[in-house]
Motif scaffolding. Structure first.
Motif, PDB file in Angstrom:
ATOM      1  N   GLN A   1      -0.474  11.750  13.980  1.00 38.56           N
ATOM      2  CA  GLN A   1       0.381  12.671  14.735  1.00 38.56           C
ATOM      3  C   GLN A   1      -0.029  12.758  16.203  1.00 38.56           C
ATOM      4  OE1 GLN A   1      -0.197  15.636  11.292  1.00 38.56           O
ATOM      5  NE2 GLN A   1       1.572  16.446  12.370  1.00 38.56           N
ATOM      6  N   GLY A   2      -0.807  11.785  16.680  1.00 33.33           N
ATOM      7  CA  GLY A   2      -1.215  11.776  18.075  1.00 33.33           C
ATOM      8  C   GLY A   2      -2.429  12.627  18.361  1.00 33.33           C
TER       9      GLY A   2
ATOM     10  N   GLU B   1       0.866  -1.183   0.000  1.00 31.54           N
ATOM     11  CA  GLU B   1       0.000   0.000   0.000  1.00 31.54           C
ATOM     12  C   GLU B   1       0.899   1.228   0.000  1.00 31.54           C
ATOM     13  OE1 GLU B   1      -3.931   0.524   2.287  1.00 31.54           O
ATOM     14  OE2 GLU B   1      -2.458   1.556   3.527  1.00 31.54           O
ATOM     15  N   TRP B   2       0.642   2.129  -0.917  1.00 31.53           N
ATOM     16  CA  TRP B   2       1.578   3.229  -1.151  1.00 31.53           C
ATOM     17  C   TRP B   2       0.860   4.572  -1.038  1.00 31.53           C
ATOM     18  CZ3 TRP B   2       5.944   2.235  -5.124  1.00 31.53           C
ATOM     19  CH2 TRP B   2       6.912   3.232  -5.041  1.00 31.53           C
ATOM     20  N   GLU B   3       1.270   5.341  -0.067  1.00 27.79           N
ATOM     21  CA  GLU B   3       0.734   6.686   0.148  1.00 27.79           C
ATOM     22  C   GLU B   3       1.530   7.639  -0.749  1.00 27.79           C
ATOM     23  OE1 GLU B   3       1.529   8.852   4.029  1.00 27.79           O
ATOM     24  OE2 GLU B   3      -0.447   8.004   4.403  1.00 27.79           O
ATOM     25  N   LEU B   4       1.004   7.930  -1.922  1.00 28.85           N
ATOM     26  CA  LEU B   4       1.763   8.687  -2.904  1.00 28.85           C
ATOM     27  C   LEU B   4       1.961  10.151  -2.523  1.00 28.85           C
ATOM     28  CD1 LEU B   4       0.329   7.305  -6.268  1.00 28.85           C
ATOM     29  CD2 LEU B   4       2.614   6.903  -5.306  1.00 28.85           C
TER      30      LEU B   4
ATOM     31  N   THR C   1      -2.736   5.270  -2.408  1.00 25.34           N
ATOM     32  CA  THR C   1      -3.597   6.097  -1.576  1.00 25.34           C
ATOM     33  C   THR C   1      -2.992   7.489  -1.424  1.00 25.34           C
ATOM     34  OG1 THR C   1      -2.555   5.590   0.553  1.00 25.34           O
ATOM     35  CG2 THR C   1      -4.160   4.000  -0.267  1.00 25.34           C
ATOM     36  N   GLY C   2      -3.576   8.286  -0.537  1.00 21.05           N
ATOM     37  CA  GLY C   2      -3.049   9.587  -0.193  1.00 21.05           C
ATOM     38  C   GLY C   2      -3.268   9.835   1.292  1.00 21.05           C
ATOM     39  N   GLY C   3      -3.442  11.090   1.639  1.00 22.63           N
ATOM     40  CA  GLY C   3      -3.821  12.239   0.861  1.00 22.63           C
ATOM     41  C   GLY C   3      -4.792  11.879  -0.265  1.00 22.63           C
ATOM     42  N   GLU C   4      -4.719  12.650  -1.302  1.00 24.67           N
ATOM     43  CA  GLU C   4      -5.491  12.392  -2.510  1.00 24.67           C
ATOM     44  C   GLU C   4      -4.516  12.138  -3.650  1.00 24.67           C
ATOM     45  OE1 GLU C   4      -7.604  11.558  -5.449  1.00 24.67           O
ATOM     46  OE2 GLU C   4      -8.551  11.692  -3.465  1.00 24.67           O
TER      47      GLU C   4
ATOM     48  N   ARG D   1      -4.228  10.639   8.139  1.00 21.49           N
ATOM     49  CA  ARG D   1      -2.901  10.887   7.563  1.00 21.49           C
ATOM     50  C   ARG D   1      -2.051  11.854   8.385  1.00 21.49           C
ATOM     51  NH1 ARG D   1      -3.050  15.781   4.355  1.00 21.49           N
ATOM     52  NH2 ARG D   1      -5.167  16.619   4.401  1.00 21.49           N
ATOM     53  N   ASP D   2      -0.763  11.730   8.171  1.00 20.50           N
ATOM     54  CA  ASP D   2       0.201  12.676   8.712  1.00 20.50           C
ATOM     55  C   ASP D   2       0.163  13.912   7.821  1.00 20.50           C
ATOM     56  OD1 ASP D   2       2.398  14.116   9.531  1.00 20.50           O
ATOM     57  OD2 ASP D   2       3.676  12.360   9.787  1.00 20.50           O
TER      58      ASP D   2
END
Length: 339
Positions: free
Chosen positions: A198-199, A24-27, A71-74, A40-41
């Motif tokens: 980020q908590g 799974e890749w957060e582009l 995935t993202g973000g967008e 997301r961060d």
């Protein structure tokens, strides 16, 4: 029965071959929406370039990776996304893309059709624009998402709808399901709301109430794990021994999953081969057995979603029981006993 046997045969084959079956890749971390529940961060980082991504594709292919989920973000905020998708397709990966759909036009949909993707997953948070837009915090997002869904349907691009279930959109879930049935959409309701990476615990106020969860089971909006209990009893999970997938950040950091943010490598500093085969942290995770986890000593061990990574994100402890999963599972079993 045949399905169960084929799934276990595939799992065993992947484990024995030590293959990274799915990545799974957060582009990108960037997004054009500002959703209340966002995991997301949000910190801006140095995204991998097109050429860096292509090089990683070649490394993944050498390790027999089969499936890529972007995935993202967008993801569609990346201007090079279609170049990335074409290169991945050329290397014969199975490809899925997760999106909010708001940036997709008919030209984009036609290009996706030509790519013959495994799936496109679209997020929909309400049956009305008032509810959906109140969650995305961007006016007009509902209309744009619905337009993308209609275009995907029109051009016969395989897609599914995922709806995060909150206390504030719960009243519209049955209406969303009715829309899905009428339009023949594949749809999934997800009731697990996570803290942000980020908590930030602010998304937790969106969690459905116990009463709403009970109604969700009653109206069959969520079957939880009821349909897969038999599978787990026959082949109970054993920690991370059979880890066959990873999560990549937009900057090339490597994690065991999107929830378990224990960095096991950095693709700007090391090769995928070396990380996959030699990362000390990954070896440690694979050494864990079911007895190491509190979940596996629970009376509902075989009847649970068992998302053990949730405990790490929720409490900073991989081995303790994830409180929200336990809450949902308890309500599920209370419902089953009353039924």
């Amino acid at each position: 029965m045949k399905f169960e046997k084929s799934i276990f045969a595939l799992i065993n084959k992947v484990e024995k071959a030590n293959m990274p079956f799915n990545v799974e890749w957060e582009l990108t971390n960037r997004c054009n929406l500002d959703c209340l529940h966002c995991l997301r961060d949000r910190r801006t980082d140095n995204e991998l370039s097109t050429e860096e991504i292509k090089d990683i594709f070649l490394q993944l292919r050498k390790e027999n990776c089969f499936n890529l989920t972007f995935t993202g973000g967008e993801a569609f905020l990346r201007k090079d996304l279609f170049e990335i998708l074409h290169f991945a397709k050329k290397l014969e990966f199975a490809i899925s893309v997760y999106s909010n759909g708001t940036l997709l036009n008919e030209k984009d949909i036609k290009l996706l059709k030509k790519l013959n993707l495994a799936a496109v997953q679209i997020s929909l948070y309400g049956a009305t624009k008032e509810v959906h837009d109140s969650i995305t915090r961007v006016r007009g997002s509902f209309d744009k998402t619905m337009s993308a869904i209609r275009l995907l349907k029109k051009h016969k691009v395989p897609f599914s709808i995922v709806t995060m279930a909150f206390n504030r959109n719960f009243s519209e879930l049955r209406q969303i399901r009715k829309m899905a049935k009428q339009n023949k959409w594949d749809i999934l309701f997800d009731f697990v709301i996570y803290p942000a990476l980020q908590g930030d615990n602010s998304p937790l106020c969106l969690r459905t109430t116990s009463e709403q969860l009970g109604l969700a089971f009653k109206y069959k909006l969520s079957s939880w794990r009821e349909d897969r209990v038999g599978m787990f009893k026959k082949a109970p999970p054993i920690g991370f021994k059979s880890l066959s997938g990873l999560h990549l950040s937009s900057a090339g950091k490597v994690y065991p999953s999107v929830l378990l943010r224990i960095e096991i490598g950095d693709l700007r500093k090391d090769t995928f081969h070396n990380i996959w085969h030699n990362s000390p942290k990954l070896k440690w995770l694979r050494s864990l057995v079911k007895e190491d986890f509190e979940c596996f000593h629970c009376k509902w061990y075989n009847d649970c979603c068992w998302k053990i990574e949730m405990a790490y994100l929720e409490q900073g402890d991989l081995f303790t029981a994830p409180k929200e999963i336990c809450r949902i599972n308890r309500i599920f079993h209370e419902y089953k006993q009353r039924r």
